[in-house]
Enzyme design. Sequence first.
Site, PDB file in Angstrom:
ATOM      1  N   ASP A   1       0.857  -1.188   0.000  1.00  0.00           N
ATOM      2  CA  ASP A   1       0.000   0.000   0.000  1.00  0.00           C
ATOM      3  C   ASP A   1       0.890   1.234   0.000  1.00  0.00           C
ATOM      4  OD1 ASP A   1      -1.906   1.974   0.366  1.00  0.00           O
ATOM      5  OD2 ASP A   1      -3.050   0.852   1.843  1.00  0.00           O
TER       6      ASP A   1
ATOM      7  N   ARG B   1      -0.292   4.433  -0.583  1.00  0.00           N
ATOM      8  CA  ARG B   1      -1.109   5.641  -0.514  1.00  0.00           C
ATOM      9  C   ARG B   1      -0.661   6.607   0.581  1.00  0.00           C
ATOM     10  NH1 ARG B   1      -6.904   2.798  -0.343  1.00  0.00           N
ATOM     11  NH2 ARG B   1      -5.659   1.373   0.935  1.00  0.00           N
TER      12      ARG B   1
END
Length: 203
Positions: free
Chosen positions: A129, A131
């Site tokens: 991930d 983000r």
Amino acid sequence: MTKQPKYEYVSSAKLPTRWGEFRIHGFVEASGQEHVALSFGQWEAGDTVPIRIHSECLTGDALFSTRCDCGFQLEKALQNIVEHGFGVLLYLRQEGRGIGLLNKIRAYHLQDSGMDTVEANEHLGFDADLRSYDICKLMLDTLNVSKVELMTNNPRKMDALKSLGIEIIARKPIDHGITKDNKKYIQTKTEKLGHAFDPHVFK
């Protein structure tokens, strides 16, 4: 020489939808990446505002894919906001947990061959991930929001908002859109990324 701000508010406009009339607010990063917030209704400073942080998912949000739960959650969040009478959806342009659309398609191909969503990202050389939620602070400040009820199953979003000084009054689960095509994907997010889904969804 004036240093360019890392994040900047651009403009706002009406955005009628099938659920009701929102306002759309545009924001841009110094890199040129664009994001939007949708607001509905009115609130006073200090009110607890229901919000959803939603990362762009072209396949789920716009192309109606059932191999993830993103489009279902987006619609449910907008419905929840309208039913509550006010709220905010932050729509962040970070496709595929930050790896981009074409890399997401490559990851899908690997998943078709037997990898799970985390293994596929890592096989392509990315973290599970990538983000970032830093721009959420500017977005919420611009909309006069400091206390929130966060619609999420993702503890990273909660940690990110807390680190930015946003007070989370409550977390509202958004277990919505479980299909035969995405059940394994959601179970992987639960087991490997710590997402808080109700165990009944896997039965």
